[in-house]
Scaffold this motif. Structure first.
Motif, PDB file in Angstrom:
ATOM      1  N   UNK A   1       0.835  -1.195   0.000  1.00  0.00           N
ATOM      2  CA  UNK A   1       0.000   0.000   0.000  1.00  0.00           C
ATOM      3  C   UNK A   1       0.867   1.241   0.000  1.00  0.00           C
ATOM      4  N   UNK A   2       0.279   2.325  -0.500  1.00  0.00           N
ATOM      5  CA  UNK A   2       1.003   3.602  -0.496  1.00  0.00           C
ATOM      6  C   UNK A   2       1.279   4.057   0.925  1.00  0.00           C
ATOM      7  N   UNK A   3       0.423   3.672   1.858  1.00  0.00           N
ATOM      8  CA  UNK A   3       0.610   4.087   3.249  1.00  0.00           C
ATOM      9  C   UNK A   3       1.907   3.537   3.820  1.00  0.00           C
ATOM     10  N   UNK A   4       2.236   2.282   3.468  1.00  0.00           N
ATOM     11  CA  UNK A   4       3.462   1.680   4.005  1.00  0.00           C
ATOM     12  C   UNK A   4       4.685   2.430   3.512  1.00  0.00           C
ATOM     13  N   UNK A   5       4.739   2.710   2.215  1.00  0.00           N
ATOM     14  CA  UNK A   5       5.890   3.415   1.669  1.00  0.00           C
ATOM     15  C   UNK A   5       5.957   4.839   2.201  1.00  0.00           C
ATOM     16  N   UNK A   6       4.799   5.442   2.399  1.00  0.00           N
ATOM     17  CA  UNK A   6       4.779   6.785   2.966  1.00  0.00           C
ATOM     18  C   UNK A   6       5.297   6.766   4.399  1.00  0.00           C
ATOM     19  N   UNK A   7       4.993   5.682   5.123  1.00  0.00           N
ATOM     20  CA  UNK A   7       5.494   5.567   6.489  1.00  0.00           C
ATOM     21  C   UNK A   7       7.003   5.428   6.534  1.00  0.00           C
ATOM     22  N   UNK A   8       7.576   4.619   5.605  1.00  0.00           N
ATOM     23  CA  UNK A   8       9.033   4.482   5.540  1.00  0.00           C
ATOM     24  C   UNK A   8       9.672   5.820   5.199  1.00  0.00           C
ATOM     25  N   UNK A   9       9.079   6.533   4.257  1.00  0.00           N
ATOM     26  CA  UNK A   9       9.602   7.836   3.867  1.00  0.00           C
ATOM     27  C   UNK A   9       9.511   8.830   5.019  1.00  0.00           C
ATOM     28  N   UNK A  10       8.433   8.796   5.762  1.00  0.00           N
ATOM     29  CA  UNK A  10       8.260   9.700   6.901  1.00  0.00           C
ATOM     30  C   UNK A  10       9.297   9.407   7.979  1.00  0.00           C
ATOM     31  N   UNK A  11       9.603   8.134   8.198  1.00  0.00           N
ATOM     32  CA  UNK A  11      10.620   7.773   9.185  1.00  0.00           C
ATOM     33  C   UNK A  11      11.982   8.308   8.762  1.00  0.00           C
ATOM     34  N   UNK A  12      12.313   8.175   7.481  1.00  0.00           N
ATOM     35  CA  UNK A  12      13.577   8.700   6.974  1.00  0.00           C
ATOM     36  C   UNK A  12      13.632  10.208   7.137  1.00  0.00           C
ATOM     37  N   UNK A  13      12.537  10.901   6.803  1.00  0.00           N
ATOM     38  CA  UNK A  13      12.498  12.353   6.929  1.00  0.00           C
ATOM     39  C   UNK A  13      12.671  12.770   8.386  1.00  0.00           C
ATOM     40  N   UNK A  14      12.085  12.029   9.305  1.00  0.00           N
ATOM     41  CA  UNK A  14      12.181  12.379  10.719  1.00  0.00           C
ATOM     42  C   UNK A  14      13.619  12.305  11.210  1.00  0.00           C
ATOM     43  N   UNK A  15      14.360  11.305  10.770  1.00  0.00           N
ATOM     44  CA  UNK A  15      15.748  11.176  11.201  1.00  0.00           C
ATOM     45  C   UNK A  15      16.610  12.299  10.627  1.00  0.00           C
ATOM     46  N   UNK A  16      16.370  12.680   9.387  1.00  0.00           N
ATOM     47  CA  UNK A  16      17.120  13.782   8.790  1.00  0.00           C
ATOM     48  C   UNK A  16      16.782  15.093   9.504  1.00  0.00           C
ATOM     49  N   UNK A  17      15.496  15.293   9.812  1.00  0.00           N
ATOM     50  CA  UNK A  17      15.102  16.505  10.521  1.00  0.00           C
ATOM     51  C   UNK A  17      15.716  16.558  11.910  1.00  0.00           C
ATOM     52  N   UNK A  18      15.831  15.405  12.570  1.00  0.00           N
ATOM     53  CA  UNK A  18      16.463  15.374  13.881  1.00  0.00           C
ATOM     54  C   UNK A  18      17.943  15.721  13.766  1.00  0.00           C
ATOM     55  N   UNK A  19      18.615  15.182  12.735  1.00  0.00           N
ATOM     56  CA  UNK A  19      20.026  15.519  12.528  1.00  0.00           C
ATOM     57  C   UNK A  19      20.192  17.010  12.265  1.00  0.00           C
ATOM     58  N   UNK A  20      19.303  17.568  11.433  1.00  0.00           N
ATOM     59  CA  UNK A  20      19.368  19.009  11.152  1.00  0.00           C
ATOM     60  C   UNK A  20      19.133  19.814  12.425  1.00  0.00           C
ATOM     61  N   UNK A  21      18.185  19.385  13.242  1.00  0.00           N
ATOM     62  CA  UNK A  21      17.898  20.115  14.484  1.00  0.00           C
ATOM     63  C   UNK A  21      19.098  20.063  15.426  1.00  0.00           C
ATOM     64  N   UNK A  22      19.755  18.915  15.514  1.00  0.00           N
ATOM     65  CA  UNK A  22      20.940  18.796  16.373  1.00  0.00           C
ATOM     66  C   UNK A  22      22.060  19.718  15.890  1.00  0.00           C
ATOM     67  N   UNK A  23      22.269  19.775  14.569  1.00  0.00           N
ATOM     68  CA  UNK A  23      23.322  20.647  14.032  1.00  0.00           C
ATOM     69  C   UNK A  23      23.015  22.103  14.340  1.00  0.00           C
ATOM     70  N   UNK A  24      21.750  22.480  14.196  1.00  0.00           N
ATOM     71  CA  UNK A  24      21.363  23.877  14.454  1.00  0.00           C
ATOM     72  C   UNK A  24      21.468  24.201  15.941  1.00  0.00           C
ATOM     73  N   UNK A  25      20.965  23.311  16.794  1.00  0.00           N
ATOM     74  CA  UNK A  25      20.952  23.601  18.227  1.00  0.00           C
ATOM     75  C   UNK A  25      22.343  23.562  18.834  1.00  0.00           C
ATOM     76  N   UNK A  26      23.195  22.651  18.378  1.00  0.00           N
ATOM     77  CA  UNK A  26      24.536  22.547  18.957  1.00  0.00           C
ATOM     78  C   UNK A  26      25.549  23.448  18.274  1.00  0.00           C
ATOM     79  N   UNK A  27      25.306  23.791  17.013  1.00  0.00           N
ATOM     80  CA  UNK A  27      26.286  24.583  16.282  1.00  0.00           C
ATOM     81  C   UNK A  27      25.823  25.983  15.937  1.00  0.00           C
ATOM     82  N   UNK A  28      24.732  26.086  15.191  1.00  0.00           N
ATOM     83  CA  UNK A  28      24.327  27.388  14.670  1.00  0.00           C
ATOM     84  C   UNK A  28      23.805  28.332  15.751  1.00  0.00           C
TER      85      UNK A  28
END
Length: 679
Positions: free
Chosen positions: A447-474
């Motif tokens: 189903x499209x929902x499953x692939x969307x869930x995998x994509x959302x999980x990937x996006x969440x990890x990238x957003x967390x990495x970006x947030x860590x870089x901004x909060x600890x560095x920028x």
């Protein structure tokens, strides 16, 4: 308590640098392994004649992360915003806005800003940490301008065009021209620029004390590099002091700082040769907690050092570095990069793929069991499709003389292992697997929902990495740059943001603002921003139509500006006018006034014509009469169409009734069941 001597200070610095070097060696060893895996260098376990494949997992992860990180961090609105301490204070609010725009311009708006920010973000993603340094520097550039055949008036205009703040104009040579009244002159223009610079520091050159939980509590923080003697002289150090420094890579001198200072006056200018200014020396910029004055309290000091020679020292209550990591480690100054997470998978992937390729080679080139009657020269030939001569005097089958030694193929099983590794790696770093291992039937059931869930999980990890870089560095970078310019720039500066010319005076900043960010909260996901802002704009328009006080023109402008930024439109003023900017509203207000003027002119003209109103009434009466006739004609046509449809329906019903009666008669006559009859 007695004041610390230069030798005691040098001893303390040597001890702190040795401690920092121990920490640095451990980090560099790990970073070097990351770089080898990113460049796909051999592991050192390769054997001749076997596969030398090296997995590309590390490079693939880094390069797939960078577009998302750059888009999320650098393509968003201001990375960090300064918030007013008292939102009701107009002065506080304007200062916070000006500080946000100016600091953001210093960090992201200069010519080399993208390169510096890209390197910093990439170091955060692949290494244990990325390091950014900010500092205030005064640079001097010299240009020569030569003019021939000019008169006194032109000379005066040239002076005026060259003279501006920070520029010194000197006459090098001036003489009479070939004709009377003409002058040939050469100017030397010395331009002094004071500016804040940001630059990434390679992890191998960054020093900090062991056990530090933050930059503020580290006993030593600094970086080391090489500079030419000319660059040190440009920084303000005396030529004699710079001449006493050993070249980079040579043995360190044992002279103390005081001995060097005592010997400065006796330096002979004949010592300096043509290559002297380009000779490189070691340079260390250190920020140390030390009780230099002996009052029992350790102060933060900036100490510039080369070898064991102290070039300069000053009390400097700030550490001008920002350290960021993609994955935060609690209670530590630095964390780890996302590339670290895939190192084990890269090694296993390399070993598994090598074995599979070696097996494939062995299957395609099997060993042979041969009898003594086989020609060994033919057998050793690598040519495909050639023959092998066999002495078959005994009349036996060829298979009795040449028998392949069967090696089982393991490629299909190895692919299952690689698929399992991809799944584990996907769970670790959040990257969607390139191959799900699904056949056609399974894929149809997905189903499209499953692939969307995998994509959302990937996006969440990238957003967390970006947030860590901004909060600890920028966050540290923005606050640090604001602190630096407020103490080093005491005059008004001009800068341009999205085509707007803005001014601010950092020397007059007086508020200690808090900072906020939206990075890592979906602010960098343009599709989501467009969807969200479109809904907000629709609600604002509805509230505006209802006359609600919940929305005003500025808030409507803010929503549309946010939407355009998500659509990657840089210059918003090309499409919308800021209601708080009089210059932008001028054109729109002018158009509105022109429309009102035309309307008034039309009304005035109608008042001057006494018959205009009666003529207008007659025209309206004719229009009403024409509309009534038109409606009557439409009603007649509708009635005619209704009568036609009724007559047609009656005829069709009569024909169907006749056909049914005829079928019934045939059924009774022939004693057979016919569909459509009434029996």
């Amino acid at each position: 308590m007695a004041k610390m001597t230069d030798d005691e200070l040098s001893s303390i610095l040597d001890s702190l640098e040795s401690d920092a070097q121990t920490v640095q060696d451990s980090i560099e060893q790990h970073n070097a392994e990351i770089m080898r895996r990113e460049r796909r260098e051999p592991y050192g376990t390769e054997e001749a004649g076997r596969s030398k494949f090296v997995s590309n997992d590390v490079a693939d992860l880094i390069e797939s992360d960078m577009p998302s990180l750059i888009r999320t961090i650098l393509c968003s609105d201001e990375i960090i915003k300064f918030e007013p301490s008292n939102p009701e204070s107009e002065t506080d609010r304007l200062e916070a806005e000006g500080k946000t725009k100016y600091v953001d311009w210093l960090i992201r708006g200069q010519e080399d800003s993208f390169t510096a920010n890209y390197d910093f973000i990439k170091d955060c993603d692949r290494f244990r940490m990325g390091v950014m340094k900010y500092y205030y520097v005064e640079t001097k550039s010299v240009e020569e301008h030569k003019y021939t055949g000019i008169d006194e008036a032109e000379l005066s205009e040239i002076y005026k065009s060259l003279e501006r703040p920070g520029v010194e104009v000197k006459d090098i040579d001036a003489e009479e021209g070939e004709r009377l009244g003409e002058i040939d002159v050469t100017f030397k223009v010395v331009t002094i620029r004071k500016q804040v610079r940001i630059c990434p520091v390679t992890s191998g050159n960054f020093l900090f004390s062991s056990g530090a939980r933050s930059l503020d509590d580290a006993k030593l923080v600094g970086d080391r590099s090489t500079k030419t003697r000319g660059e040190l002289v440009e920084l303000g150090f005396s030529k004699s002091l710079v001449a006493s420094l050993p070249c980079a890579g040579s043995e360190q001198v044992t002279s103390t700082t005081q001995t060097i200072r005592d010997a400065e006056e006796g330096q002979d200018d004949t010592y300096y040769n043509a290559e002297w200014a380009n000779e490189e020396v070691e340079y260390k910029d250190l920020y140390v907690l030390v009780d230099r004055d002996g009052d029992g309290i350790a102060e933060r000091m900036r100490i510039q050092r080369s070898g064991n020679i102290i070039l300069d020292e000053e009390v400097f209550d700030h550490v001008p570095y920002a350290v960021g990591s993609a994955i935060r480690e609690p209670h530590k100054l630095y964390g780890r990069g996302r590339a670290t997470e895939v190192l084990p998978y890269a090694e296993i992937n390399t070993a598994t793929t090598r074995n599979m390729l070696d097996n494939n080679t062995a299957v395609n080139n099997p060993k042979l069991g041969v009898s003594k009657d086989v020609n060994k020269v033919d057998l050793l030939s690598r040519k495909i499709g050639t023959h092998v001569r066999v002495n078959n005097e005994d009349g036996q089958s060829i298979a009795n003389h040449v028998t392949p030694i069967t090696i089982p193929f393991i490629g299909d099983k190895a692919l299952l292992i690689l698929q399992h590794l991809d799944k584990l790696k996907s769970q670790t770093v959040g990257t969607q697997m390139a191959s799900q291992g699904l056949n056609a039937d399974q894929l149809n059931k997905e189903t499209a929902t499953r692939f969307e869930g995998v994509q959302e999980e990937s996006r969440a990890k990238i957003q967390l990495a970006a947030r860590c870089i901004v909060e600890t560095g920028y966050r540290k970078l923005y606050r640090g740059v604001a602190w630096l310019v407020s103490r080093c720039q005491d005059s008004e500066v001009e800068f341009s943001v999205l085509g707007k010319q803005l001014t601010t005076n950092p020397g007059r900043w007086k508020y200690d603002h808090t900072t906020s960010t939206e990075v890592g909260l979906g602010a960098g996901d343009n599709d989501k921003v467009v969807e969200s802002m479109s809904g907000i704009i629709a609600m604002q328009d509805q509230l505006k139509a209802e006359g609600s006080v919940l929305v005003d023109e500025k808030k409507r402008y803010n929503a549309r500006a946010k939407l355009l930024k998500a659509l990657e439109v840089k210059n918003i003023s090309h499409y919308f006018n800021d209601p708080e900017e009089p210059a932008e509203r001028l054109q729109a207000e002018n158009e509105i006034l022109n429309q009102q003027l035309l309307l008034l002119q039309e009304q005035l003209q109608s008042m001057q014509n006494p018959l205009a109103e009666s003529e207008m009434i007659k025209a309206e009466a004719k229009l009403i009469d024409a509309r009534a006739k038109d409606n009557l004609e439409k009603m007649k046509l509708a009635e005619n169409a209704r009568q036609f449809d009724a007559e047609l329906q009656a005829k069709i019903s009569k024909q169907l009734e006749d056909i049914s009666i005829r079928l019934t008669e045939l059924e009774l006559t022939h004693n057979a069941d016919i569909p459509g009859s009434k029996v």
